[in-house]
Design a protein around this motif. Structure first.
Motif, PDB file in Angstrom:
ATOM      1  N   UNK A  33      46.080  52.113  59.812  1.00 19.61           N
ATOM      2  CA  UNK A  33      46.271  51.291  58.797  1.00 19.61           C
ATOM      3  C   UNK A  33      46.212  51.558  57.762  1.00 19.61           C
ATOM      4  N   UNK A  34      45.309  52.651  57.137  1.00 21.67           N
ATOM      5  CA  UNK A  34      45.414  52.289  55.902  1.00 21.67           C
ATOM      6  C   UNK A  34      45.640  53.861  55.371  1.00 21.67           C
ATOM      7  N   UNK A  80      42.177  45.530  33.719  1.00 24.73           N
ATOM      8  CA  UNK A  80      41.341  46.018  34.499  1.00 24.73           C
ATOM      9  C   UNK A  80      42.649  46.661  35.610  1.00 24.73           C
ATOM     10  N   UNK A  82      40.708  47.738  38.347  1.00 24.46           N
ATOM     11  CA  UNK A  82      39.843  47.691  38.978  1.00 24.46           C
ATOM     12  C   UNK A  82      40.701  45.580  39.692  1.00 24.46           C
ATOM     13  N   UNK A  83      40.805  45.348  39.091  1.00 19.35           N
ATOM     14  CA  UNK A  83      40.956  43.801  39.037  1.00 19.35           C
ATOM     15  C   UNK A  83      42.718  44.087  39.577  1.00 19.35           C
ATOM     16  N   UNK A  86      42.639  45.600  43.123  1.00 20.78           N
ATOM     17  CA  UNK A  86      42.116  44.346  44.238  1.00 20.78           C
ATOM     18  C   UNK A  86      42.677  43.310  44.519  1.00 20.78           C
ATOM     19  N   UNK A  87      43.763  42.983  43.248  1.00 21.70           N
ATOM     20  CA  UNK A  87      45.203  41.705  43.237  1.00 21.70           C
ATOM     21  C   UNK A  87      46.122  42.363  44.347  1.00 21.70           C
ATOM     22  N   UNK A  89      45.457  44.303  46.722  1.00 18.50           N
ATOM     23  CA  UNK A  89      44.571  45.013  48.130  1.00 18.50           C
ATOM     24  C   UNK A  89      43.914  45.793  48.569  1.00 18.50           C
ATOM     25  N   UNK A  90      43.425  46.800  46.670  1.00 18.13           N
ATOM     26  CA  UNK A  90      43.592  48.397  47.276  1.00 18.13           C
ATOM     27  C   UNK A  90      41.948  48.431  46.783  1.00 18.13           C
ATOM     28  N   UNK A  91      41.071  49.691  47.090  1.00 12.25           N
ATOM     29  CA  UNK A  91      40.204  49.674  46.388  1.00 12.25           C
ATOM     30  C   UNK A  91      40.475  50.946  45.825  1.00 12.25           C
ATOM     31  N   UNK A 106      43.165  53.485  48.093  1.00 14.14           N
ATOM     32  CA  UNK A 106      43.091  53.416  49.447  1.00 14.14           C
ATOM     33  C   UNK A 106      43.768  51.768  49.623  1.00 14.14           C
ATOM     34  N   UNK A 107      44.364  51.594  50.691  1.00 17.01           N
ATOM     35  CA  UNK A 107      44.891  50.516  50.945  1.00 17.01           C
ATOM     36  C   UNK A 107      45.549  49.979  52.094  1.00 17.01           C
ATOM     37  N   UNK A 108      45.398  49.037  52.347  1.00  9.24           N
ATOM     38  CA  UNK A 108      46.958  48.518  53.972  1.00  9.24           C
ATOM     39  C   UNK A 108      47.765  47.483  52.871  1.00  9.24           C
ATOM     40  N   UNK A 109      48.472  47.557  52.256  1.00  8.21           N
ATOM     41  CA  UNK A 109      49.715  46.608  51.694  1.00  8.21           C
ATOM     42  C   UNK A 109      49.623  47.151  50.172  1.00  8.21           C
TER      43      UNK A 109
ATOM     44  N   UNK B 289      34.946  44.386  41.856  1.00  9.76           N
ATOM     45  CA  UNK B 289      35.931  43.427  41.388  1.00  9.76           C
ATOM     46  C   UNK B 289      34.590  42.324  41.400  1.00  9.76           C
ATOM     47  N   UNK B 294      31.025  43.349  37.549  1.00  9.77           N
ATOM     48  CA  UNK B 294      31.512  42.981  36.042  1.00  9.77           C
ATOM     49  C   UNK B 294      30.151  42.689  34.680  1.00  9.77           C
ATOM     50  N   UNK B 354      41.490  37.757  46.179  1.00  8.97           N
ATOM     51  CA  UNK B 354      41.007  38.840  46.422  1.00  8.97           C
ATOM     52  C   UNK B 354      39.599  39.462  47.030  1.00  8.97           C
ATOM     53  N   UNK B 357      41.282  40.053  50.581  1.00  2.00           N
ATOM     54  CA  UNK B 357      41.748  40.871  50.581  1.00  2.00           C
ATOM     55  C   UNK B 357      41.623  42.091  51.025  1.00  2.00           C
ATOM     56  N   UNK B 358      40.367  41.871  49.501  1.00  2.00           N
ATOM     57  CA  UNK B 358      39.463  43.496  50.266  1.00  2.00           C
ATOM     58  C   UNK B 358      38.345  43.612  51.538  1.00  2.00           C
ATOM     59  N   UNK B 361      40.086  44.167  54.154  1.00  2.00           N
ATOM     60  CA  UNK B 361      41.189  45.655  53.792  1.00  2.00           C
ATOM     61  C   UNK B 361      40.270  46.643  54.652  1.00  2.00           C
ATOM     62  N   UNK B 368      39.730  52.123  61.608  1.00  2.00           N
ATOM     63  CA  UNK B 368      41.183  53.167  61.671  1.00  2.00           C
ATOM     64  C   UNK B 368      39.994  54.888  62.123  1.00  2.00           C
TER      65      UNK B 368
END
Lengths: 429, 435
Positions: A33-34, A80, A82-83, A86-87, A89-91, A106-109, B289, B294, B354, B357-358, B361, B368
């Motif tokens: 997935x990721x 930012x 990170x933001x 985040x929007x 769907x990733x870290x 890493x992200x699944x989308x 986030x 923050x 967010x 979503x996090x 994920x 996995x």
């Protein structure tokens, strides 16, 4: 785009070097997935003296600056990083080692969008005096966190023992004093010298379409302007060969003392296939001597000197290398003696074929297991690439190792004058 | 998006859970054995997996077991001991390489199942009980392992805070046992606890990877098919009501202060509010986030590491930060303000989306790996309920701002623990070489 097939491992790798010099590798993996992507520059804590791009004379920059720069890359104009991830769907995260600085998500989308964000934020530095000062407080806490960590202290204590001049002896984070001295100009100089695409690798692993991703990266890169590719000149003081300090100990508040034995690499100039074979040979030898199934561990365990397995590994990069064997024991000097004795004894009698077979099998099993983790692949792949090695040659190289190779390493790597011992004792003892 | 399909079969009193997949290069076998936490058995049970790994009837010492594993292409045996709420769970895990990647085709999975069974069921015995020498070694090893928790200051602070917070509850017992029990434990006493375990504990066997289902069932049925007298005990939940915050300062010789704060959430993974609680935690301190990251880190530069997490079974949220000794008051104040902000709904719809979503994920990331799949499924299997991955994603997507505010308003500060400097002697100049 080149397609490289590794049939035994059931893996296919895609590679292209872009016009600006960036090397891109894509490893499609079905069923996961990721997706993981790493964007890495061949620039780490050891690159502290170099000729800056466009200048003729070498300069020395403050200790810890590669790591500081890694933190500061997350600052972007008005938003930012990170933001943004985040929007989508990733870290996102980053790391700095002796020789590399890597940025990863890493992200699944929204994989494509995230790849663009990764490329864009690393390729667009934005430093302000105020944010640089603020970061100093955060990194000071990171440095203090490591100062309370006995394993980290033991690791660097051993490296300081081993090396007299080589910058590997400097803590990756620097010191609170050295980071205090970092300026905007220092950061810009380091960035411009080391973050050129020709000094970087992008690696992507996950269930992706390699053609699509490569097209996207090509377009992203061709829309940006970079200075022409220039060779980077790093100035490293030549290192004396044998070990610098043979034995040293410190005290800190620990419940159980720590013993570390290290062997400095005599010839740290191998690259490519040579290095891969040498690295795997040293690892197999370490395993033969010190693994939980070794006679040495069994006897230290039964005598109550060790309660948990020794840990050991080999680090090899261009210019420096060392193996390290460590354990927790109430009798650290005895454990150090036993480590030395075991090596000497094996140097005299050699290994049995059946022992070798068993360890090589175990190593193959362990490597296959590590391929379950895309995260692991993403982090390791680039180190192999930067040293001219192929990550997917590990199994076939292990299968090809002979008794002769291993006995040669046992003689040439574990040399008494290249050994060092570092001990952490309990405070007050 | 594929879904994880775990098929369950019963053999005697053992629950077999199979997930067939070609995704991994290894196959994992995991046996989980559980019983309620108790003062009488906690330390003995912590020793059992270590003693069992030290010798079977056929392989009477650690080295012989290790060599057997090595010969199986470096199969890996791991044991673990956890608390699932008030349950004490012993785990044995063996990972073997998938045969399709090896030059010599051998039946590693079958061998692994047989070996695991020998380790758990046929230990090396002496006069009908565990071997004295092995037991003494393992007691020493456990003593050292428990003491060395202190070497990782962040982990130590977290353990100490939980001890303070659960001082009046069974959950205070550490999963790895207590040093003070060790002296009294002899081979006979531990063997008695072991026999009770074999007879009465619930056992779940998971196999994840590529395998032939028919032959697996046949082997498992022959190994685990017998009937035991399992006593499954439904856990009765009781809440200790938080009675004002307890503050504990612990002075030691450290360079950095470790701050831990524990909040009661009165919500476990069995509650309807749990998913909203996870979203609330994520927004509060569960990601870069979050409000903690923050404010404590980015805005005020007070910490490098700051974050919070939820304990799924006991209804507790804990936060940790590594800070300067003299910023304690300022940091606690900022953290309390972030709690209030969560409770008053001071966050945007975008922050909420967010966080969801996090977490989604993270959920997909965890499936996995074979370990992630099993750890996700196990607590619910024990409680006889199952949520598919898609159900979880759906539930997560439906969480609203009101749900999060409601969840955050359940938080009650229970305990503050601060590991701080000033204890011990001053450091001698010149000894500290690294920093």
């Amino acid at each position: 785009m080149k397609k490289l097939v590794y049939a035994q491992l059931d893996e296919v790798l895609y590679h292209e070097e872009l016009d600006n010099g960036l090397n891109v590798y894509i490893l499609p993996k079905e069923g996961f997935h990721e997706t993981f992507a790493t964007f890495t520059t061949k620039y780490g804590s050891i690159d502290n003296t170099f000729i800056p791009r466009g200048l003729g004379e070498p300069i020395k920059v403050p200790d810890g600056i590669a790591h500081f720069l890694e933190h500061k890359m997350f600052e972007d104009e008005g938003k930012d990083v990170f933001y943004s991830f985040g929007e989508q769907g990733a870290s996102v995260n980053a790391f700095t080692s002796f020789t590399r600085t890597g940025y990863l998500f890493s992200s699944m989308m929204q994989i494509e969008k995230n790849i663009e964000t990764l490329l864009d934020f690393v390729q667009k530095p934005y430093f302000t005096g105020r944010s640089i000062e603020k970061e100093k407080g955060i990194i000071a806490q990171e440095i203090k966190m490591y100062a309370d960590n006995p394993d980290w202290r033991a690791y660097f204590g051993m490296i300081e023992n081993m090396f007299e001049k080589h910058p590997v002896r400097i803590d990756i984070g620097g010191t609170i004093e050295s980071i205090t001295a970092i300026t905007k100009k220092d950061l810009t100089t380091c960035y411009e010298t080391f973050y050129h695409p020709s000094n970087m690798v992008l690696f992507i692993v996950g269930s992706v379409d390699p053609e699509e991703i490569m097209r996207l990266v090509r377009e992203n890169q061709s829309a940006k302007k970079f200075p022409v590719k220039e060779e980077i000149i790093r100035c490293v003081e030549p290192e004396g060969t044998p070990t610098y300090v043979a034995k040293r100990s410190i005290s800190m508040p620990v419940s159980v003392p720590k013993c570390v034995v290290g062997y400095k690499e005599k010839d740290p100039t191998r690259q490519g296939k040579d290095l891969l074979k040498h690295q795997l040979s040293v690892q197999v030898v370490l395993d033969l001597l010190f693994s939980p199934s070794s006679k040495m561990y069994e006897s230290l365990y039964e005598s109550g000197n060790l309660h948990d397995p020794l840990s050991f590994h080999y680090t090899a990069e261009w210019g420096f290398g060392f193996s390290i064997i460590s354990g927790n024991s109430n009798n650290p000097d005895h454990v150090a003696d036993k480590i030395t004795e075991t090596i000497t004894a094996y140097q005299q009698v050699g290994f049995l074929d059946e022992e070798i077979d068993r360890v090589i099998k175990r190593k193959i099993g362990a490597f296959l297991r590590s391929l379950n983790s895309l995260d692991f692949i993403a982090k390791e792949f680039t180190r192999y690439q930067f040293n001219g090695m192929n990550f997917f040659d590990v199994v076939s190289t292990l299968e090809s190792l002979t008794r002769h190779d291993l006995q040669a390493v046992l003689r040439n790597h574990f040399i008494p004058e290249y050994q060092t011992i570092f001990i952490i004792r309990e405070e007050g003892s | 998006m594929d879904n994880v399909k775990i098929a369950t079969h019963e053999f005697g009193d053992t629950h077999l859970h199979l997930w067939k997949t070609d995704k991994f290069k290894t196959t994992s076998i995991m046996l989980k054995i559980n019983s309620p936490l108790s003062e009488e058995t906690v330390t003995a049970r912590a020793l059992i997996p270590e003693i069992l790994q030290s010798g079977t009837r056929d392989y009477p010492n650690r080295t012989m077991i290790k060599q057997k594993l090595d010969d199986m292409y470096g199969a890996v045996l791991m044991t673990d001991i956890q608390k699932n709420g008030d349950q004490h769970v012993i785990t044995f895990r063996i990972d073997v390489a998938s045969e399709r990647f090896l030059l010599n085709k051998v039946s590693l999975l079958q061998e692994a199942l047989l070996l695991l069974h020998k380790i758990v069921m046929n230990p090396c015995l002496e006069n009908g009980t565990f071997v004295e020498e092995i037991v003494e070694q393992e007691k020493q090893a456990l003593r050292q392992r428990i003491q060395s928790i202190y070497d990782n200051k962040m982990a130590y602070a977290a353990v100490r805070m939980m001890e303070e917070l659960f001082a009046e509850e069974m959950y205070r017992l550490p999963e790895y046992g207590r040093v003070e029990d060790l002296d009294e434990l002899n081979p006979k006493a531990i063997h008695h606890v072991y026999k009770q375990m074999l007879q009465h504990d619930r056992m779940d066997l998971f196999i994840v990877g590529s395998f032939d289902e028919g032959s697996i069932k046949e082997i498992v049925s022959s190994l685990y098919g017998g009937n035991r007298s399992v006593q499954e005990q439904q856990v009765v939940r009781t809440w200790e009501k938080s009675v004002g915050a307890k503050v504990v300062f612990d002075k030691r010789e450290v360079k950095q202060g470790e701050l831990c704060m524990g909040y009661r959430t009165y919500t476990t993974f069995l509650d309807d509010d749990y998913i909203a609680m996870r979203v609330a935690n994520c927004m509060f301190g569960g990601s870069p986030l979050s409000k903690l990251f923050r404010n404590v880190r980015e805005k005020h530069s007070l910490a490098y590491f700051v974050g919070s997490k939820l304990e799924a079974h006991k209804g507790v949220l804990t936060m940790t930060a590594g800070i300067e000794f003299d910023t304690y008051d300022q940091t606690v104040d900022i953290i309390k303000k972030q709690v209030e902000a969560m409770q008053q709904g001071d966050f945007t719809e975008r922050d909420l989306e967010q966080a969801k979503g996090w977490l989604i994920n993270q959920l997909y990331g965890s499936i996995d790996t074979s370990l992630g799949v099993i750890e996700l499924a196990y607590p619910e299997i024990v409680e006889k309920r199952r949520l598919s991955v898609l159900d979880r994603v759906k539930k997560m997507s439906c969480v609203t701002k009101e749900d999060v505010i409601r969840a955050a308003n359940k938080w009650e500060l229970d305990t503050i623990y601060f590991l701080t400097g000033g204890g011990g002697q001053n450091e001698e100049a010149g000894l500290c070489t690294v920093r």
